[in-house]
Design an enzyme around this catalytic site. Structure first.
Site, mmCIF file in Angstrom:
data_model
loop_
_atom_site.group_PDB
_atom_site.id
_atom_site.type_symbol
_atom_site.label_atom_id
_atom_site.label_comp_id
_atom_site.label_asym_id
_atom_site.label_seq_id
_atom_site.Cartn_x
_atom_site.Cartn_y
_atom_site.Cartn_z
ATOM 1 N N LYS A 157 0.845 -1.203 0.000
ATOM 2 C CA LYS A 157 0.000 0.000 0.000
ATOM 3 C C LYS A 157 0.879 1.251 0.000
ATOM 4 C CE LYS A 157 -3.471 2.417 2.898
ATOM 5 N NZ LYS A 157 -4.359 2.329 4.073
ATOM 6 N N LYS B 194 -10.592 12.185 8.713
ATOM 7 C CA LYS B 194 -10.103 11.696 10.005
ATOM 8 C C LYS B 194 -10.080 12.837 11.019
ATOM 9 C CE LYS B 194 -6.981 8.026 8.393
ATOM 10 N NZ LYS B 194 -7.624 6.905 9.112
ATOM 11 N N ASP C 220 1.247 6.102 5.842
ATOM 12 C CA ASP C 220 0.314 5.127 5.277
ATOM 13 C C ASP C 220 0.877 4.461 4.008
ATOM 14 O OD1 ASP C 220 -2.055 3.791 5.704
ATOM 15 O OD2 ASP C 220 -3.314 5.228 4.629
ATOM 16 N N ASP D 182 -12.556 6.634 3.934
ATOM 17 C CA ASP D 182 -11.342 6.371 4.703
ATOM 18 C C ASP D 182 -10.912 4.903 4.587
ATOM 19 O OD1 ASP D 182 -9.209 6.951 6.302
ATOM 20 O OD2 ASP D 182 -10.341 7.039 8.184
ATOM 21 N N GLU E 114 -9.815 3.372 2.117
ATOM 22 C CA GLU E 114 -9.315 3.564 0.759
ATOM 23 C C GLU E 114 -8.232 2.559 0.371
ATOM 24 O OE1 GLU E 114 -8.078 5.016 3.326
ATOM 25 O OE2 GLU E 114 -5.961 4.642 2.925
ATOM 26 N N ARG F 171 -7.922 -0.634 0.720
ATOM 27 C CA ARG F 171 -8.414 -1.852 0.059
ATOM 28 C C ARG F 171 -8.810 -1.586 -1.391
ATOM 29 N NH1 ARG F 171 -12.824 -2.591 4.687
ATOM 30 N NH2 ARG F 171 -11.153 -1.502 5.785
HETATM 31 N N1 BES Z 1 -4.648 4.013 6.971
HETATM 32 C C1 BES Z 1 -5.797 3.687 7.712
HETATM 33 C C2 BES Z 1 -5.532 2.621 8.780
HETATM 34 C C3 BES Z 1 -4.727 3.045 9.967
HETATM 35 C C4 BES Z 1 -5.342 3.572 11.078
HETATM 36 C C5 BES Z 1 -3.372 2.840 9.997
HETATM 37 C C6 BES Z 1 -4.612 3.928 12.184
HETATM 38 C C7 BES Z 1 -2.634 3.181 11.119
HETATM 39 C C8 BES Z 1 -3.256 3.728 12.207
HETATM 40 C C9 BES Z 1 -6.907 3.162 6.803
HETATM 41 O O1 BES Z 1 -6.942 3.693 5.538
HETATM 42 C C10 BES Z 1 -8.199 3.483 7.469
HETATM 43 O O2 BES Z 1 -8.464 4.636 7.652
HETATM 44 N N2 BES Z 1 -8.952 2.465 7.840
HETATM 45 C C11 BES Z 1 -10.195 2.669 8.505
HETATM 46 C C12 BES Z 1 -11.168 1.661 7.976
HETATM 47 C C13 BES Z 1 -12.564 1.868 8.460
HETATM 48 C C14 BES Z 1 -13.156 3.153 7.865
HETATM 49 C C15 BES Z 1 -13.399 0.693 8.077
HETATM 50 C C16 BES Z 1 -9.966 2.469 10.004
HETATM 51 O O3 BES Z 1 -9.217 1.573 10.387
HETATM 52 O O4 BES Z 1 -10.515 3.251 10.776
HETATM 53 ZN ZN ZN Z 2 -5.095 4.386 4.797
HETATM 54 ZN ZN ZN Z 3 -8.054 5.522 5.461
#
Ligand code: BES
Ligand code: ZN
Ligand code: ZN
Length: 493
Positions: free
Chosen positions: A258, A270, A281, A341, A343, A345
């Site tokens: 990623k 966020k 990220d 968010d 994104e 996947r």
């Molecule tokens: N990049 C984030 C995941 C992340 C969160 C990495 C905190 C490191 C620390 C990812 O893109 C994301 O925002 N995932 C969301 C998914 C949710 C909306 C289903 C998450 O984990 O909150």
């Molecule tokens: Zn992310």
């Molecule tokens: Zn995200």
């Protein structure tokens, strides 16, 4: 760092500092002056040999030491494994950061049970990893933060074949440092284009085929996932592909990372606290490119490796994806956006299905800072693993133990996949009713058909990794590089 070895008596080796090891129960051969210091410490009731113990002193001139400083590192009690030496290497580097030493001599113990080759490999690995510093953007030196780095390392050892082992440690540690460097770059200096430029640089250096797709090519290919995430930003996307070929009849491993250069969350914005960390990220993509650099240097002949990194940032600009939108991924599957968010996947799905079609790999491993939920489940100590193949999963678990980048397997299954059912599209990008890490994995699974595949969620380990002397307490760890390199080095059909 310049590394060499010597079979001379370390006590007679000129340096800014000499380093010796002491184990609480095993006898190691040490110079008289060092032994008498240790004896004094013992008389005072302290235990210099304990795992965290260190002892440093400035030898008197009549003692004949060729260095101005001596550091004694405690190795603890009990069994010694590779990780004990990595940790010791990290502690040496930490000690050196506080003093003005650049050239050091490390006297390796010879009577220990630990295989000598391993000791050589892991001491160097820990030293180089612990010596890491990112100061590219600092213009003034701060007095309260002395950062002296080791520039010359001399290993005093009589072990045969030590050099080869040290080279392994050096290549893996320096590759990790490349990944940390990429991750430390701020979002404004590490765009998808910068990412691609770095891959091109590696391609030229190691003579690897490299193909970069830009926006118009992605449009022609209908990569609606990568393009969709890219809609809200002015920075153009890239799909980066880099190949390591042995020229032999060996299996192909595809690594997908990623490469989200900054994740604001998009329209599903966020919270602002801590958002600066979302420049990390792209740690999956960085790790994958760093592994390619290691392969370029080491040139193993047991497996072909192709790297695929989908790169973009995720911003809430005027054209951005919105919750409720439906996109069409490269594979043809449609996805209802629940959260912009989620994104990672979306971009990985395109990279996985396109990469599998283009390179026809025997197995695929993807590496992504994919879910906050993995931190809830595993904290910062272990990487989450999901896989459709027991053999691949087992190899990753073993490599995780050996590299001290442990992984923990989570299940997949139709119950989890069902959580992704959408009313209006083939899938939705967020699964309801919990298991956030697994439903993210289940989403990716929709795009790999029946290829052997493993997904590594490094959101908890890519930065703020579990405390170790050779991993910076703040900032990116470079996780995944040593894990994947270990897997590849040990790969046998
Ligand atoms: N990049 C984030 C995941 C992340 C969160 C990495 C905190 C490191 C620390 C990812 O893109 C994301 O925002 N995932 C969301 C998914 C949710 C909306 C289903 C998450 O984990 O909150
Ligand atoms: Zn992310
Ligand atoms: Zn995200």
């Amino acid at each position: 760092m310049n590394i060499s070895t010597t079979t001379n008596d370390p006590w007679r080796c000129a340096a800014d500092m000499q380093v010796y090891f002491v184990h609480d129960s095993l006898q190691t051969r040490l110079p008289e002056a060092v032994l008498s210091k240790i004896e004094k410490v013992r008389q005072a009731g302290d235990f210099p040999g304990r795992q965290e113990g260190t002892l440093s002193f400035y030898p008197e001139s009549e003692q004949g030491c060729a260095a101005s400083r001596v550091l004694v590192i405690g190795l603890g009690k009990g069994d010694l494994n590779g990780e004990a030496f990595r940790g010791a290497g990290g502690r040496i580097a930490q000690n050196v950061k506080k003093i003005k030493a650049a050239k050091i001599v490390v006297a390796l113990p010879e009577e220990l049970e630990c295989p000598a080759q391993e000791m050589n490999q892991y001491i160097v690995e820990g030293l180089v990893l612990g010596n890491y510093q990112f100061s590219k953007y600092k213009t003034v030196e701060e007095d309260d933060e002395p950062h002296n780095l080791i520039s010359e390392l001399i290993i005093a050892t009589t072990v045969q074949g030590g050099i080869v082992a040290m080279k392994r440690g050096l290549v893996s540690a320096e590759s990790v440092c490349l990944a940390r460097d990429m991750a430390n770059e701020p979002g404004n200096h590490w765009t998808a284009e910068d990412f691609a430029g770095y891959a091109r640089k590696l391609a030229a250096e190691f003579d690897m085929p490299c193909k970069i797709l830009g926006k118009s090519e992605l449009r022609q290919l209908k990569m609606g996932g990568l393009l969709g995430v890219n809609q809200g930003t002015i920075a153009p996307p890239r799909l980066i592909m880099l190949e390591y070929r042995t020229g032999r009849q060996v299996p192909t491993l595809m690594l997908v990372g990623k490469g989200l250069t900054f994740d604001s969350g998009g329209i599903s914005l966020k919270p602002s606290a801590g958002m600066q960390d979302m420049k990390y990220d792209m740690c999956g993509g960085a790790a994958v490119l760093a592994v390619m650099a290691a392969l370029g240097r080491e040139r193993p002949d047991n497996v072909d490796v192709v790297a695929v990194v989908p790169a973009t940032d995720n911003m809430p600009g005027p054209g951005a994806l919105k919750p409720g939108d439906i996109i069409r991924q490269y594979s043809g599957k449609t996805v209802e956006i629940i959260s912009t968010d989620a994104e990672g996947r979306l971009i990985l799905a395109d990279a996985l299905s396109y990469g599998i079609k283009r390179f026809k790999p025997e197995m695929v491993i993807d590496l992504a800072t994919l879910t906050g939920a993995v931190i809830v489940g595993l904290g910062h100590h272990m990487t989450g693993l999901m896989s459709n193949d027991d053999d691949l999963a087992q190899r990753l678990c073993r490599a995780g133990e050996q590299s001290a980048e442990p992984v923990w397997r989570l299940p997949l299954g139709k119950e989890y996949s069902k959580q992704l059912k959408s009313l209006t599209a083939d899938l939705k990008n967020v699964g309801d009713k919990g298991a956030g890490t697994i439903t993210a994995g289940a989403f990716l699974q929709e795009f790999i058909s029946d290829t052997k595949w493993a997904h590594l969620d490094i959101a908890g380990t890519a930065w703020n990794f579990t405390e170790k002397s050779y991993v910076p307490p703040k900032g990116p760890s470079g996780v995944g590089v040593r894990l994947l390199l270990e897997l590849i080095r040990e790969w046998q059909a």
